[in-house]
Design a protein around this motif. Structure first.
Motif, short mmCIF file in Angstrom:
data_model
loop_
_atom_site.label_atom_id
_atom_site.label_comp_id
_atom_site.label_asym_id
_atom_site.label_seq_id
_atom_site.Cartn_x
_atom_site.Cartn_y
_atom_site.Cartn_z
N GLY A 147 14.76 -14.58 13.25
CA GLY A 147 14.50 -13.52 14.02
C GLY A 147 15.80 -12.80 14.30
N CYS A 148 15.73 -11.39 14.40
CA CYS A 148 17.02 -10.62 14.85
C CYS A 148 16.76 -9.75 15.87
CB CYS A 148 17.32 -10.21 13.85
SG CYS A 148 19.08 -8.98 14.14
N PRO A 149 16.91 -10.35 17.19
CA PRO A 149 16.60 -11.56 17.75
C PRO A 149 15.44 -12.27 17.78
CG PRO A 149 16.90 -10.34 19.73
CD PRO A 149 16.81 -9.45 18.52
N GLY A 191 23.77 -16.50 18.11
CA GLY A 191 24.69 -15.49 17.65
C GLY A 191 25.65 -15.68 16.46
N THR A 192 26.09 -14.48 16.16
CA THR A 192 26.92 -14.29 14.83
C THR A 192 28.29 -15.35 15.14
OG1 THR A 192 26.53 -12.19 15.00
CG2 THR A 192 27.72 -12.74 13.25
N GLY A 245 18.23 -17.25 15.39
CA GLY A 245 18.62 -15.87 14.98
C GLY A 245 19.23 -16.01 13.39
N ALA A 246 18.97 -14.91 12.81
CA ALA A 246 19.19 -14.75 11.54
C ALA A 246 20.77 -14.78 11.39
CB ALA A 246 18.86 -13.05 11.31
N CYS A 247 21.66 -14.46 12.20
CA CYS A 247 22.96 -14.74 12.06
C CYS A 247 23.19 -16.39 11.87
CB CYS A 247 23.91 -13.90 13.02
SG CYS A 247 23.81 -12.18 13.01
N PHE A 249 25.39 -9.67 8.63
CA PHE A 249 26.82 -9.69 8.16
C PHE A 249 26.96 -10.93 7.27
CE2 PHE A 249 25.87 -9.08 12.76
CZ PHE A 249 26.16 -7.80 13.21
N ALA A 298 27.18 -14.43 20.54
CA ALA A 298 26.77 -13.19 20.37
C ALA A 298 25.45 -12.71 20.97
CB ALA A 298 26.74 -12.59 18.79
N CYS A 299 24.80 -11.52 20.18
CA CYS A 299 23.74 -10.83 21.16
C CYS A 299 22.37 -11.65 21.37
CB CYS A 299 23.21 -9.44 20.38
SG CYS A 299 23.58 -9.41 18.81
N CYS A 300 22.05 -12.80 20.25
CA CYS A 300 21.08 -13.58 20.55
C CYS A 300 21.03 -14.56 21.87
CB CYS A 300 21.03 -14.84 19.31
SG CYS A 300 19.94 -14.14 18.04
#
Ligand code: SF4
Length: 200
Positions: free
Chosen positions: A172-174, A114-115, A141-143, A150, A76-78
């Motif tokens: 962090g996010c991200p 990423g998530t 990252g937090a995910c 989420f 994902a976005c990270c």
């Protein structure tokens, strides 16, 4: 001092013998006031400049932490921060990490950028299982750490540590590239503490 008529050699008395011996010793003493120069002095200098002594653990850990090869696993976005970290401005090649492998068998580091959904979890676990030993995981990252925003979702894994053992967490996010670089340095530190004796 007498001369032997048969052999023509001098016959020393005990006193004369003692004196002759004393003379010889005094003469040797007089010639031995300085130590004889060491002919191997050059060798000492060569060793000092060219030989390093260290432990097997240090060499092994240095080689391992200086050639971590990350596997592609960026769900994902990270991932964009990871890509930025690998690019020229931050540049992970100075740590010997620029080869991001598509094949898990040629990788020993998973950076979980990423998530992660439960649907993807078996594939991530399979990638981890196929990676070369010894291997490490950075949860980025937090995910990756907890599921992030989420976390309460039915479909999201609340942290990669449910699926694979995590060595370093980068919050962090991200997280920014600087944070990921700090996490990588922490992993280096962790690797440098390893010992082949413990690994068996
Ligand atoms: S931590 Fe933020 S940036 Fe990273 S994957 Fe989760 S939502 Fe995206």
């Amino acid at each position: 001092m007498e001369v032997d008529e048969r052999t023509g050699l001098y016959i020393y008395s005990d006193t004369e013998l003692d004196r002759a011996e004393g003379k010889a010793i005094e003469s040797l003493k007089a010639r031995s006031q300085q130590a004889i120069p060491d002919p191997d002095k050059w060798l000492e200098e060569e060793l000092r400049r060219n030989v390093l002594l260290t432990s097997v653990d240090f060499m092994l850990n240095w080689a391992r932490r200086s050639s971590l090869w990350p596997v592609i696993c960026f769900p994902a976005c990270c991932a964009f921060e990871l890509i930025a970290t690998a690019a020229s401005r931050f540049d992970i090649s100075r740590f010997g990490m620029e080869i991001i492998r598509a094949s898990p068998r040629q990788a020993d580091l998973m950076i979980t950028a990423g998530t992660l959904t439960w649907k993807m979890a078996p594939q991530v676990r399979r990638i981890y299982d196929q990676m070369a030993e010894p291997k490490w995981v950075i949860a980025m990252g937090a995910c990756a750490i907890s599921g992030g925003t989420f976390a309460q979702s039915y479909s999201v894994v609340p942290g990669y540590n449910r699926i694979v053992p995590v060595d370093v967490y980068v919050p962090g996010c991200p997280p920014r590239p600087e944070a990921l670089l700090y996490g990588i340095k922490m992993l280096h530190h962790k690797i440098s503490k390893k010992s082949i004796i413990v690994e068996g």
